[in-house]
Write a protein that holds these residues in place. Structure first.
Motif, PDB file in Angstrom:
ATOM      1  N   LYS A 631      11.627   5.974  -8.161  1.00 30.59           N
ATOM      2  CA  LYS A 631      12.251   4.852  -7.456  1.00 30.59           C
ATOM      3  C   LYS A 631      13.615   5.233  -6.909  1.00 30.59           C
ATOM      4  CE  LYS A 631      13.555  -0.002  -8.148  1.00 30.59           C
ATOM      5  NZ  LYS A 631      13.608  -1.139  -9.123  1.00 30.59           N
ATOM      6  N   GLU A 632      14.419   5.925  -7.728  1.00 35.29           N
ATOM      7  CA  GLU A 632      15.743   6.354  -7.269  1.00 35.29           C
ATOM      8  C   GLU A 632      15.631   7.396  -6.165  1.00 35.29           C
ATOM      9  OE1 GLU A 632      19.856   7.222  -9.490  1.00 35.29           O
ATOM     10  OE2 GLU A 632      18.295   8.697  -9.943  1.00 35.29           O
ATOM     11  N   LEU A 633      14.643   8.275  -6.269  1.00 39.20           N
ATOM     12  CA  LEU A 633      14.440   9.312  -5.263  1.00 39.20           C
ATOM     13  C   LEU A 633      14.080   8.694  -3.915  1.00 39.20           C
ATOM     14  CD1 LEU A 633      14.323  12.335  -4.689  1.00 39.20           C
ATOM     15  CD2 LEU A 633      11.974  12.356  -5.548  1.00 39.20           C
ATOM     16  N   ILE A 634      13.229   7.659  -3.937  1.00 40.21           N
ATOM     17  CA  ILE A 634      12.870   6.963  -2.692  1.00 40.21           C
ATOM     18  C   ILE A 634      14.102   6.326  -2.063  1.00 40.21           C
ATOM     19  CG2 ILE A 634      11.540   5.042  -1.731  1.00 40.21           C
ATOM     20  CD1 ILE A 634       9.469   5.554  -3.966  1.00 40.21           C
ATOM     21  N   LYS A 635      14.932   5.749  -2.908  1.00 38.84           N
ATOM     22  CA  LYS A 635      16.155   5.096  -2.426  1.00 38.84           C
ATOM     23  C   LYS A 635      17.117   6.096  -1.795  1.00 38.84           C
ATOM     24  CE  LYS A 635      20.074   2.346  -4.080  1.00 38.84           C
ATOM     25  NZ  LYS A 635      20.703   1.730  -5.276  1.00 38.84           N
ATOM     26  N   ASP A 636      17.273   7.290  -2.407  1.00 42.40           N
ATOM     27  CA  ASP A 636      18.250   8.266  -1.929  1.00 42.40           C
ATOM     28  C   ASP A 636      17.743   9.094  -0.750  1.00 42.40           C
ATOM     29  OD1 ASP A 636      19.902   7.391  -3.923  1.00 42.40           O
ATOM     30  OD2 ASP A 636      19.472   9.062  -5.294  1.00 42.40           O
ATOM     31  N   LEU A 641      11.362  12.438   2.331  1.00 41.78           N
ATOM     32  CA  LEU A 641      10.376  12.863   1.338  1.00 41.78           C
ATOM     33  C   LEU A 641       9.016  13.171   1.954  1.00 41.78           C
ATOM     34  CD1 LEU A 641      11.055  10.368  -1.599  1.00 41.78           C
ATOM     35  CD2 LEU A 641      11.623  12.797  -1.519  1.00 41.78           C
ATOM     36  N   LYS A 642       8.767  12.702   3.153  1.00 41.12           N
ATOM     37  CA  LYS A 642       7.457  12.888   3.767  1.00 41.12           C
ATOM     38  C   LYS A 642       7.101  14.370   3.811  1.00 41.12           C
ATOM     39  CE  LYS A 642       4.702  11.793   7.854  1.00 41.12           C
ATOM     40  NZ  LYS A 642       4.693  11.183   9.207  1.00 41.12           N
ATOM     41  N   SER A 643       5.919  14.724   3.252  1.00 41.30           N
ATOM     42  CA  SER A 643       5.516  16.126   3.137  1.00 41.30           C
ATOM     43  C   SER A 643       4.015  16.259   3.340  1.00 41.30           C
ATOM     44  CB  SER A 643       5.888  16.689   1.760  1.00 41.30           C
ATOM     45  OG  SER A 643       7.278  16.572   1.516  1.00 41.30           O
ATOM     46  N   THR A 644       3.609  17.449   3.773  1.00 40.11           N
ATOM     47  CA  THR A 644       2.190  17.718   3.974  1.00 40.11           C
ATOM     48  C   THR A 644       1.467  17.866   2.645  1.00 40.11           C
ATOM     49  OG1 THR A 644       2.876  18.994   5.930  1.00 40.11           O
ATOM     50  CG2 THR A 644       0.567  19.148   5.255  1.00 40.11           C
ATOM     51  N   VAL A 645       2.128  18.563   1.714  1.00 42.51           N
ATOM     52  CA  VAL A 645       1.524  18.841   0.404  1.00 42.51           C
ATOM     53  C   VAL A 645       2.451  18.307  -0.678  1.00 42.51           C
ATOM     54  CG1 VAL A 645       0.697  20.616  -1.189  1.00 42.51           C
ATOM     55  CG2 VAL A 645       0.377  20.915   1.286  1.00 42.51           C
ATOM     56  N   GLN A 660       4.394   3.308  -4.572  1.00 41.55           N
ATOM     57  CA  GLN A 660       5.532   3.374  -3.661  1.00 41.55           C
ATOM     58  C   GLN A 660       5.942   4.825  -3.374  1.00 41.55           C
ATOM     59  OE1 GLN A 660       5.412   1.659  -6.503  1.00 41.55           O
ATOM     60  NE2 GLN A 660       5.368  -0.509  -5.835  1.00 41.55           N
ATOM     61  N   PHE A 661       5.888   5.659  -4.400  1.00 39.47           N
ATOM     62  CA  PHE A 661       6.271   7.058  -4.201  1.00 39.47           C
ATOM     63  C   PHE A 661       5.244   7.780  -3.331  1.00 39.47           C
ATOM     64  CE2 PHE A 661       6.327  11.545  -5.573  1.00 39.47           C
ATOM     65  CZ  PHE A 661       7.653  11.849  -5.257  1.00 39.47           C
ATOM     66  N   ILE A 662       3.963   7.545  -3.586  1.00 35.07           N
ATOM     67  CA  ILE A 662       2.914   8.182  -2.784  1.00 35.07           C
ATOM     68  C   ILE A 662       3.043   7.761  -1.326  1.00 35.07           C
ATOM     69  CG2 ILE A 662       0.426   8.430  -2.470  1.00 35.07           C
ATOM     70  CD1 ILE A 662       0.104   7.834  -5.455  1.00 35.07           C
ATOM     71  N   ASP A 663       3.311   6.481  -1.085  1.00 38.84           N
ATOM     72  CA  ASP A 663       3.459   5.989   0.286  1.00 38.84           C
ATOM     73  C   ASP A 663       4.693   6.575   0.960  1.00 38.84           C
ATOM     74  OD1 ASP A 663       1.177   4.484  -0.026  1.00 38.84           O
ATOM     75  OD2 ASP A 663       2.255   2.662  -0.616  1.00 38.84           O
ATOM     76  N   ALA A 664       5.732   6.872   0.176  1.00 37.55           N
ATOM     77  CA  ALA A 664       6.941   7.460   0.757  1.00 37.55           C
ATOM     78  C   ALA A 664       6.704   8.915   1.160  1.00 37.55           C
ATOM     79  CB  ALA A 664       8.098   7.372  -0.234  1.00 37.55           C
ATOM     80  N   VAL A 665       5.930   9.644   0.382  1.00 39.15           N
ATOM     81  CA  VAL A 665       5.670  11.063   0.687  1.00 39.15           C
ATOM     82  C   VAL A 665       4.596  11.206   1.758  1.00 39.15           C
ATOM     83  CG1 VAL A 665       4.945  13.276  -0.299  1.00 39.15           C
ATOM     84  CG2 VAL A 665       6.349  11.716  -1.655  1.00 39.15           C
ATOM     85  N   GLN A 666       3.586  10.346   1.739  1.00 38.81           N
ATOM     86  CA  GLN A 666       2.480  10.377   2.699  1.00 38.81           C
ATOM     87  C   GLN A 666       1.843  11.766   2.802  1.00 38.81           C
ATOM     88  OE1 GLN A 666       3.388   8.550   6.530  1.00 38.81           O
ATOM     89  NE2 GLN A 666       5.052   7.361   5.592  1.00 38.81           N
ATOM     90  N   PRO A 667       1.426  12.348   1.682  1.00 37.98           N
ATOM     91  CA  PRO A 667       0.858  13.704   1.753  1.00 37.98           C
ATOM     92  C   PRO A 667      -0.567  13.705   2.291  1.00 37.98           C
ATOM     93  CG  PRO A 667       0.715  12.877  -0.481  1.00 37.98           C
ATOM     94  CD  PRO A 667       1.443  11.810   0.318  1.00 37.98           C
TER      95      PRO A 667
END
Length: 726
Positions: A631-636, A641-645, A660-667
């Motif tokens: 949660k803090e990582l998404i905020k900062d 954070l969006k990554s292929t892998v 929420q974290f998976i949606d932020a990275v969108q791998p």
């Protein structure tokens, strides 16, 4: 369900007393034997299958029930009993490493030798002394033959019948056989026993003895009885060493080893012969030692001059004589064993001193099968190109001149010249071919290591843990975590899994080690890498743990002068050969925040999170962060954070991998490093379904083995070790 095969049983406890042949019962689950599935890794499953071991189980000592004791009247029972008496006799020599080495030299039991002492022997180049082989068997045979020949010569009728040597040959085989049985009949012992038996047979039949034929017969007999022996290290090293000695000695000038048998010349001849035996044994086994052990001793040839006489010709004969006298006179046997122990104690001190020399041994890369073949062809070509000419050839030619005149002599010289020229031309052609192949091979590996422009990321199969190798363009290597179990003394993932993979890829230098957090399943595998590889930098979050693994790791970093910047000083963004590295987490002041935020006191939540990107393709490494850290990582970091892998947080734990974290990275691809049937149930089924519902392709090291991802910045290719290898 009736089944066949053996089970490897691991028993927790120290007071279990069982003998070979005892019948026991216990209750336990039977697990399949699995490998660490990485390219070039040790095939443990095959290794156990060759021994007909098909499963493993675990139980505690108190759950073992003895159903029936082994009969002490059978041959195997008597051998076990005798070994027990000898072992107790050795134990009476006092505390120290010498007891364990005596057990190995006399009984072939090397299980008690500590890893530290075993490493000292290998670094000194005398590790083969610990295995009962031709040296030990030959000593028993020689002493027995001399004794029985002397004894039988007391009988006039045997002298008249010319049966002194023949009778000694028959009788000498009995103590040799007894010793081999007591020593456990390892492949090297079997080879020596067969060779000595055939040699004694030639004396009995009054035939010439051919060492090469004897060696071939020994190999064939062992393989007929037990074909999988071909794949064992001891079989390969034993036969290659003896073959190399026989062939190598046959190629050197005979004048080197045929001095008059008197005075200083005789001593020099023996020293020269001993030197060439040691030299050719070392040269012959060199590629196999590199292939299996990745270490070469630089002092081995010289160390053999010290320790072979001390251990081989002093300790072993005294110890064996003590064993044979044990049933006759216990007191004399004890004196002899004490003398052997005293000599061995001195030898072990010198072994330790020599092995502690930094330049005593070097770690090496793993040669390929092609490179091993090229090495042997290269050595053969050189030995046949050197114009060795023995004085015996000249003597033979002179004798022919005397008997048949110039024509016969010229014919002999002509045939000898043609043979030498043809052999040298073939050797020269072989040398040219092998040099061309080695040049191509060198170019291939130079391209793979330094000239490629792509980014390769390999998530290694280290069981329940995490380890990843990043190979950047230009040969820059990053090791992100190293896996590991709680106790490296039980199994060192760094030494047994990670290092062999790096050596196979010809990697000796790691520019940067990244430790996400100091938990053992991420840290302990890096200890061996930091000690035995050329590591330039170490990145950590500066969080410490009161564990032996963390203390040892930091000691090695300091001792090896590896640069370790404080966490706040590590650049948050950097670019290395076109690859952009970004550190997102933890915050620079996280150690101060722990005083307020209790959730930060869990080491997982402070894992170092970083991203590696080449062009449009990127990889996010998350350590073991949990829900609040995500949660803090998404905020900062937000969209950064969006990554292929995505390497799944905490091995796919349910306490991490929030929607929420998976949606932020969108791998597009998710990779998890987990152990097969691990007790934590990682990755959790609900987590896997969470990724699958979003159309994310998932790969697991427990199912797919090592996972390699290659990218040129535009396209991404995935290779799974188990899928490639069926």
């Amino acid at each position: 369900i009736p089944v066949t095969g053996k089970i490897r049983v691991t028993v927790a406890g120290r007071n279990l007393e069982l003998r070979q042949g005892d019948s026991i019962s216990f209750s336990s689950k039977i697990r399949s034997i699995r490998n660490f599935n990485n390219p070039g890794g040790f095939n443990y499953n095959q290794f156990m299958a060759f021994r007909n071991v098909r499963g493993s189980s675990y139980c505690r000592e108190e759950k073992i029930m003895l159903l029936e004791s082994a009969s002490g009247n059978s041959l195997s029972g008597r051998i076990v009993t005798a070994r027990g008496h000898i072992s107790k006799h050795i134990e009476k020599t006092g505390e120290g490493d010498h007891r364990d080495v005596l057990q190995a030299l006399i009984l072939g039991d090397r299980s008690r030798i500590s890893p530290r002492l075993r490493e000292a022997f290998h670094r000194s180049g005398i590790g083969l002394l610990l295995a009962i082989s031709g040296l030990h068997i030959g000593i028993v045979a020689s002493v027995a033959f001399v004794f029985f020949a002397w004894f039988l010569s007391r009988f006039e009728i045997l002298l008249w019948k010319a049966w002194t040597r023949r009778g000694a040959a028959i009788l000498s085989f009995l103590p040799v056989l007894v010793y081999a049985l007591l020593a456990g009949m390892s492949p090297s012992t079997q080879r020596a026993l067969i060779m000595v038996g055939l040699f004694l047979l030639t004396i009995l039949l009054d035939r010439d003895h051919d060492l090469m034929n004897t060696l071939a017969v020994a190999a064939i007999l062992i393989l007929v009885v037990y074909p999988p022996a071909l794949y064992t290290i001891s079989f390969q090293l034993s036969f290659v060493a003896v073959f190399s000695i026989i062939y190598g000695i046959s190629r050197i000038p005979r004048s080197t080893s045929t001095f008059p048998r008197r005075g200083k010349n005789r001593l020099f001849a023996k020293v020269a012969t001993f030197f060439f035996v040691s030299l050719f044994a070392t040269l012959g086994t060199l590629p196999l030692v590199m292939y299996y052990f990745n270490q070469v001793s630089l002092v081995g040839i010289f160390a053999n001059f010290i320790f072979v006489p001390m251990i081989g010709f002093a300790v072993v004969p005294l110890g064996l004589l003590a064993v044979f006298l044990l049933p006759i006179n216990t007191l004399i046997s004890s004196w002899l064993m004490q003398i052997a122990a005293y000599i061995l104690q001195m030898a072990l001190k010198w072994v330790t001193l020599i092995s502690d020399i930094p330049a005593a041994a070097v770690k090496t890369i793993t040669p390929s099968i092609l490179e091993i073949c090229c090495y042997y062809l290269l050595v053969w070509s050189i030995l046949n190109l050197i114009p060795f000419r023995s004085h015996t050839d000249e003597d033979d030619t002179a004798a022919l001149e005397t008997e048949t005149g110039i024509v016969a002599s010229s014919d002999r010289v002509l045939r000898s010249t043609i043979k030498r020229l043809f052999g040298r031309r073939l050797a020269g052609f072989g040398l040219i071919c092998v040099l061309l192949v080695l040049a191509v091979d060198l170019g291939y590996w130079a391209y793979q290591r330094f000239w490629r422009s792509d980014l390769r990321v390999t998530i290694l199969d280290v069981g329940q843990g995490s380890a990843a190798l990043l190979e950047l363009p230009g040969g820059y290597c990053i090791m992100a975590d190293g896996g590991g179990f709680s106790n490296n003394a039980v199994f060192d993932v760094g030494a047994r899994v990670v290092a062999p993979y790096l050596w196979r890829k010809k990697i000796r230098t790691i520019e940067t080690l990244i430790l996400s957090h100091p938990n053992s399943d991420h840290l302990n595998g890096l200890i061996y890498i930091a000690k035995h590889f050329h590591v330039k930098n170490v990145w950590t979050n500066d969080e410490s743990r009161k564990t032996m693994g963390y203390r040892l790791f930091m000691e090695i970093v300091g001792k090896e002068n590896i640069f370790r910047p404080p966490y706040p000083a590590i650049p948050r963004q950097s670019e290395i050969n076109g690859v952009k590295l970004t550190i997102f987490y933890p915050p620079s002041d996280f150690s101060e925040r722990k005083k307020i935020d209790y959730w930060r006191r869990k080491a997982n939540n402070n894992s170092l999170v970083f991203k590696a990107a080449l062009g449009d393709i990127s990889f996010l490494f998350t350590g073991d962060i949990m829900a609040k850290a995500e949660k803090e990582l998404i905020k900062d970091a937000g969209r950064k954070l969006k990554s292929t892998v995505l390497v799944l947080p905490h091995h796919g734990s349910q306490s991490s991998n929030t929607p929420q974290f998976i949606d932020a990275v969108q791998p597009h691809i998710g990779v998890t490093s987990t152990g097969w049937n691990n007790r934590f149930n990682f990755p959790h089924l609900s987590v896997l379904n969470r990724y699958r519902r979003r159309g994310i392709n998932l790969f697991q090291t427990d199912r797919h083995g090592a996972i390699t991802l290659l990218t040129d910045g535009k396209q991404l290719k995935v290779k799974c070790y188990l899928l490639q290898n069926g």
